[in-house]
Motif scaffolding. Structure first.
Motif, PDB file in Angstrom:
ATOM      1  N   LYS A 116       0.823  -1.214   0.000  1.00 16.92           N
ATOM      2  CA  LYS A 116       0.000   0.000   0.000  1.00 16.92           C
ATOM      3  C   LYS A 116       0.857   1.263   0.000  1.00 16.92           C
ATOM      4  CE  LYS A 116      -4.055  -1.945   2.317  1.00 16.92           C
ATOM      5  NZ  LYS A 116      -4.886  -1.927   3.549  1.00 16.92           N
ATOM      6  N   ARG A 117       2.094   1.139   0.438  1.00 13.71           N
ATOM      7  CA  ARG A 117       2.984   2.298   0.488  1.00 13.71           C
ATOM      8  C   ARG A 117       3.840   2.419  -0.775  1.00 13.71           C
ATOM      9  NH1 ARG A 117       3.196   0.533   5.998  1.00 13.71           N
ATOM     10  NH2 ARG A 117       5.039  -0.769   5.651  1.00 13.71           N
ATOM     11  N   MET A 118       3.655   1.512  -1.729  1.00 14.41           N
ATOM     12  CA  MET A 118       4.462   1.496  -2.951  1.00 14.41           C
ATOM     13  C   MET A 118       3.625   1.975  -4.135  1.00 14.41           C
ATOM     14  SD  MET A 118       6.448  -2.132  -2.294  1.00 14.41           S
ATOM     15  CE  MET A 118       7.521  -1.964  -3.717  1.00 14.41           C
ATOM     16  N   HIS A 119       4.032   3.098  -4.711  1.00 13.62           N
ATOM     17  CA  HIS A 119       3.288   3.719  -5.802  1.00 13.62           C
ATOM     18  C   HIS A 119       4.182   3.854  -7.024  1.00 13.62           C
ATOM     19  CE1 HIS A 119       0.357   4.678  -2.670  1.00 13.62           C
ATOM     20  NE2 HIS A 119       1.380   5.135  -1.957  1.00 13.62           N
ATOM     21  N   CYS A 120       3.575   4.151  -8.157  1.00 15.68           N
ATOM     22  CA  CYS A 120       4.329   4.234  -9.401  1.00 15.68           C
ATOM     23  C   CYS A 120       3.737   5.290 -10.323  1.00 15.68           C
ATOM     24  CB  CYS A 120       4.329   2.872 -10.097  1.00 15.68           C
ATOM     25  SG  CYS A 120       5.509   2.745 -11.447  1.00 15.68           S
ATOM     26  N   ILE A 121       4.611   6.046 -10.971  1.00 18.19           N
ATOM     27  CA  ILE A 121       4.202   7.038 -11.968  1.00 18.19           C
ATOM     28  C   ILE A 121       4.999   6.772 -13.237  1.00 18.19           C
ATOM     29  CG2 ILE A 121       4.154   9.489 -12.583  1.00 18.19           C
ATOM     30  CD1 ILE A 121       3.947  10.130  -9.609  1.00 18.19           C
ATOM     31  N   ARG A 122       4.284   6.651 -14.355  1.00 16.01           N
ATOM     32  CA  ARG A 122       4.992   6.436 -15.614  1.00 16.01           C
ATOM     33  C   ARG A 122       5.789   7.692 -15.964  1.00 16.01           C
ATOM     34  NH1 ARG A 122       4.031   2.593 -19.393  1.00 16.01           N
ATOM     35  NH2 ARG A 122       1.926   2.199 -18.575  1.00 16.01           N
ATOM     36  N   CYS A 123       7.083   7.522 -16.140  1.00 20.07           N
ATOM     37  CA  CYS A 123       7.944   8.684 -16.390  1.00 20.07           C
ATOM     38  C   CYS A 123       9.214   8.241 -17.102  1.00 20.07           C
ATOM     39  CB  CYS A 123       8.296   9.375 -15.065  1.00 20.07           C
ATOM     40  SG  CYS A 123       9.424  10.783 -15.230  1.00 20.07           S
ATOM     41  N   ASP A 124       9.529   8.897 -18.173  1.00 23.13           N
ATOM     42  CA  ASP A 124      10.787   8.688 -18.878  1.00 23.13           C
ATOM     43  C   ASP A 124      11.766   9.736 -18.370  1.00 23.13           C
ATOM     44  OD1 ASP A 124      12.907   8.451 -20.614  1.00 23.13           O
ATOM     45  OD2 ASP A 124      11.690   8.369 -22.434  1.00 23.13           O
ATOM     46  N   VAL A 125      12.788   9.307 -17.635  1.00 22.47           N
ATOM     47  CA  VAL A 125      13.702  10.267 -17.008  1.00 22.47           C
ATOM     48  C   VAL A 125      14.562  11.000 -18.036  1.00 22.47           C
ATOM     49  CG1 VAL A 125      13.767   9.045 -14.803  1.00 22.47           C
ATOM     50  CG2 VAL A 125      15.463   8.496 -16.565  1.00 22.47           C
ATOM     51  N   ARG A 126      14.436  10.636 -19.296  1.00 21.89           N
ATOM     52  CA  ARG A 126      15.124  11.407 -20.340  1.00 21.89           C
ATOM     53  C   ARG A 126      14.350  12.664 -20.703  1.00 21.89           C
ATOM     54  NH1 ARG A 126      15.589   7.115 -25.031  1.00 21.89           N
ATOM     55  NH2 ARG A 126      13.391   6.992 -24.444  1.00 21.89           N
ATOM     56  N   ARG A 127      13.107  12.746 -20.229  1.00 25.15           N
ATOM     57  CA  ARG A 127      12.214  13.839 -20.596  1.00 25.15           C
ATOM     58  C   ARG A 127      12.006  14.785 -19.418  1.00 25.15           C
ATOM     59  NH1 ARG A 127       8.340  12.558 -24.476  1.00 25.15           N
ATOM     60  NH2 ARG A 127       7.523  14.641 -24.002  1.00 25.15           N
ATOM     61  N   GLU A 128      12.524  16.005 -19.553  1.00 23.59           N
ATOM     62  CA  GLU A 128      12.396  16.983 -18.478  1.00 23.59           C
ATOM     63  C   GLU A 128      10.939  17.294 -18.178  1.00 23.59           C
ATOM     64  OE1 GLU A 128      14.050  21.452 -17.286  1.00 23.59           O
ATOM     65  OE2 GLU A 128      14.214  20.711 -19.355  1.00 23.59           O
TER      66      GLU A 128
ATOM     67  N   GLN B 297       8.329  15.362 -18.442  1.00 20.71           N
ATOM     68  CA  GLN B 297       7.719  14.266 -17.696  1.00 20.71           C
ATOM     69  C   GLN B 297       8.205  14.236 -16.250  1.00 20.71           C
ATOM     70  OE1 GLN B 297       7.658  10.399 -19.553  1.00 20.71           O
ATOM     71  NE2 GLN B 297       7.253  11.232 -21.599  1.00 20.71           N
ATOM     72  N   ILE B 298       9.465  14.561 -16.035  1.00 23.81           N
ATOM     73  CA  ILE B 298      10.003  14.616 -14.668  1.00 23.81           C
ATOM     74  C   ILE B 298       9.303  15.703 -13.866  1.00 23.81           C
ATOM     75  CG2 ILE B 298      12.050  15.188 -13.305  1.00 23.81           C
ATOM     76  CD1 ILE B 298      13.719  13.853 -15.508  1.00 23.81           C
ATOM     77  N   LYS B 299       9.174  16.875 -14.440  1.00 26.05           N
ATOM     78  CA  LYS B 299       8.496  17.974 -13.744  1.00 26.05           C
ATOM     79  C   LYS B 299       7.053  17.606 -13.417  1.00 26.05           C
ATOM     80  CE  LYS B 299      11.153  21.990 -15.286  1.00 26.05           C
ATOM     81  NZ  LYS B 299      11.091  23.311 -15.958  1.00 26.05           N
ATOM     82  N   ALA B 300       6.368  17.000 -14.378  1.00 20.75           N
ATOM     83  CA  ALA B 300       4.981  16.598 -14.154  1.00 20.75           C
ATOM     84  C   ALA B 300       4.885  15.548 -13.057  1.00 20.75           C
ATOM     85  CB  ALA B 300       4.384  16.071 -15.454  1.00 20.75           C
ATOM     86  N   ALA B 301       5.829  14.622 -13.039  1.00 16.72           N
ATOM     87  CA  ALA B 301       5.812  13.562 -12.033  1.00 16.72           C
ATOM     88  C   ALA B 301       6.007  14.131 -10.631  1.00 16.72           C
ATOM     89  CB  ALA B 301       6.902  12.538 -12.337  1.00 16.72           C
ATOM     90  N   PHE B 302       6.947  15.066 -10.470  1.00 18.20           N
ATOM     91  CA  PHE B 302       7.189  15.628  -9.142  1.00 18.20           C
ATOM     92  C   PHE B 302       6.020  16.496  -8.683  1.00 18.20           C
ATOM     93  CE2 PHE B 302      11.463  14.076  -9.674  1.00 18.20           C
ATOM     94  CZ  PHE B 302      11.882  13.837  -8.367  1.00 18.20           C
ATOM     95  N   LYS B 303       5.337  17.131  -9.606  1.00 16.57           N
ATOM     96  CA  LYS B 303       4.129  17.874  -9.242  1.00 16.57           C
ATOM     97  C   LYS B 303       3.047  16.923  -8.759  1.00 16.57           C
ATOM     98  CE  LYS B 303       4.713  21.943 -12.224  1.00 16.57           C
ATOM     99  NZ  LYS B 303       4.177  22.694 -13.397  1.00 16.57           N
ATOM    100  N   GLU B 304       2.921  15.789  -9.424  1.00 19.28           N
ATOM    101  CA  GLU B 304       1.940  14.785  -9.020  1.00 19.28           C
ATOM    102  C   GLU B 304       2.290  14.198  -7.655  1.00 19.28           C
ATOM    103  OE1 GLU B 304       0.079  10.527 -10.617  1.00 19.28           O
ATOM    104  OE2 GLU B 304       1.202  11.824 -11.995  1.00 19.28           O
ATOM    105  N   ILE B 305       3.570  13.970  -7.423  1.00 21.52           N
ATOM    106  CA  ILE B 305       4.004  13.453  -6.128  1.00 21.52           C
ATOM    107  C   ILE B 305       3.647  14.427  -5.011  1.00 21.52           C
ATOM    108  CG2 ILE B 305       6.051  12.902  -4.736  1.00 21.52           C
ATOM    109  CD1 ILE B 305       7.309  11.847  -7.371  1.00 21.52           C
ATOM    110  N   ALA B 306       3.938  15.704  -5.231  1.00 22.09           N
ATOM    111  CA  ALA B 306       3.633  16.718  -4.209  1.00 22.09           C
ATOM    112  C   ALA B 306       2.139  16.771  -3.908  1.00 22.09           C
ATOM    113  CB  ALA B 306       4.135  18.080  -4.678  1.00 22.09           C
ATOM    114  N   LYS B 307       1.329  16.648  -4.945  1.00 19.73           N
ATOM    115  CA  LYS B 307      -0.125  16.739  -4.782  1.00 19.73           C
ATOM    116  C   LYS B 307      -0.704  15.513  -4.087  1.00 19.73           C
ATOM    117  CE  LYS B 307      -4.366  17.473  -7.467  1.00 19.73           C
ATOM    118  NZ  LYS B 307      -4.920  17.696  -8.837  1.00 19.73           N
ATOM    119  N   LYS B 308      -0.215  14.324  -4.447  1.00 20.80           N
ATOM    120  CA  LYS B 308      -0.795  13.088  -3.934  1.00 20.80           C
ATOM    121  C   LYS B 308      -0.170  12.604  -2.632  1.00 20.80           C
ATOM    122  CE  LYS B 308      -2.402  10.969  -8.258  1.00 20.80           C
ATOM    123  NZ  LYS B 308      -2.256   9.784  -9.151  1.00 20.80           N
ATOM    124  N   TYR B 309       1.155  12.791  -2.503  1.00 21.31           N
ATOM    125  CA  TYR B 309       1.858  12.143  -1.398  1.00 21.31           C
ATOM    126  C   TYR B 309       2.601  13.102  -0.467  1.00 21.31           C
ATOM    127  CZ  TYR B 309       1.051   8.509  -4.880  1.00 21.31           C
ATOM    128  OH  TYR B 309       0.475   7.694  -5.811  1.00 21.31           O
ATOM    129  N   GLY B 310       2.903  14.306  -0.945  1.00 22.01           N
ATOM    130  CA  GLY B 310       3.598  15.264  -0.101  1.00 22.01           C
ATOM    131  C   GLY B 310       5.011  15.542  -0.587  1.00 22.01           C
TER     132      GLY B 310
END
Length: 247
Positions: free
Chosen positions: A56-68, A70-83
């Motif tokens: 339950k504590r393990m989550h996943c976001i599809r993200c290609d780390v070659r893409r800036e 996608q990285i920015k979007a992923a960290f925004k999603e992390i902040a919104k959902k998890y802190g």
């Protein structure tokens, strides 16, 4: 590890190998873990290896780390959902079977540089901004390799651009240590450099049958040790090999 309970840890490339072992260990220590990976389907198998409570504590976001973007979007999603982010494990890496002098290998070369190096820079920048904005004395890990300190001289081992990108991580570790300090933070940075480890990377090289290898869990153990050091102690660099590793 009590001080990290319920804190957010981001692990790149955690759907297999060392990243998967690290994600499971962090979640087992009650951290909220988020895997950033292109291949999120395999992460279901990783989560199936732990108890339902840990999963339950393990989550996943599809993200290609070659893409800036996608990285920015992923960290925004992390902040919104998890802190806010407290721990970042820069684990994603690729080794493409090519030769530096091979023609028409531009895509493979860029893939290695962008994944192994540029993605680390972008992910670390976003994680640090989260840490500083929220007053978190976080920890950034560079999943390096012994190839990042010395290029192995072995016949039939085709690792081309892999050692140069990992040498860059060795230098980056010191650059981040200095920048974190100059930013008036206590964010730590640690480079972990395992020798040959049982991951899918072994499929790309010829490993002598008589050399010893590490397990991904061995590397995860070392990371946990570094993470639980007192706030005034920073383990800057770890080089680890299995006893009997001759490469």
């Amino acid at each position: 590890m009590d001080r990290w309970e319920n804190h957010v840890a981001v692990v790149t490339g955690a759907s297999a190998g060392i990243g998967a072992a690290v994600a499971k260990y962090l979640a087992n220590y009650k951290m909220v873990t988020v895997n950033l990976d292109k291949n999120i389907e395999d992460y279901d198998a990783v989560r199936a290896e732990v108890s339902p409570e840990v999963a339950k504590r393990m989550h996943c976001i599809r993200c290609d780390v070659r893409r800036e973007d996608q990285i920015k979007a992923a960290f925004k999603e992390i902040a919104k959902k998890y802190g806010p982010v407290s721990v970042l494990v820069n684990n994603a890496g690729v080794l493409v079977n090519t030769r530096l002098l091979t023609e028409n290998n531009s895509e493979d070369v860029l893939n290695m540089v962008e994944t192994n190096l540029i993605g680390v820079v972008f992910c670390t920048r976003e994680a640090f901004h989260s840490m500083k904005a929220n007053g978190i004395d976080g920890h950034v890990f560079m999943m390096n390799t012994t190839c990042g300190h010395k290029v192995p001289v072995q016949p039939n081992i085709n690792i081309n651009l892999y050692p140069p990108t990992k040498h860059a991580l060795t230098a980056l570790t010191e650059m981040y240590r200095q920048e974190f300090l100059h930013q008036n933070t206590k964010v730590k940075v640690t480079s972990i450099s395992p020798g040959i480890t049982k991951t899918n990377f072994i499929d790309h090289v010829t490993v002598p049958p008589y050399t010893a290898v590490l397990n991904p869990e061995d590397v995860a153990d070392v990371l946990i040790y570094c993470l639980q050091t007192p706030p005034h102690i920073q383990i800057h660099e770890v080089i680890m090999k299995a006893i009997g590793d001759i490469v």
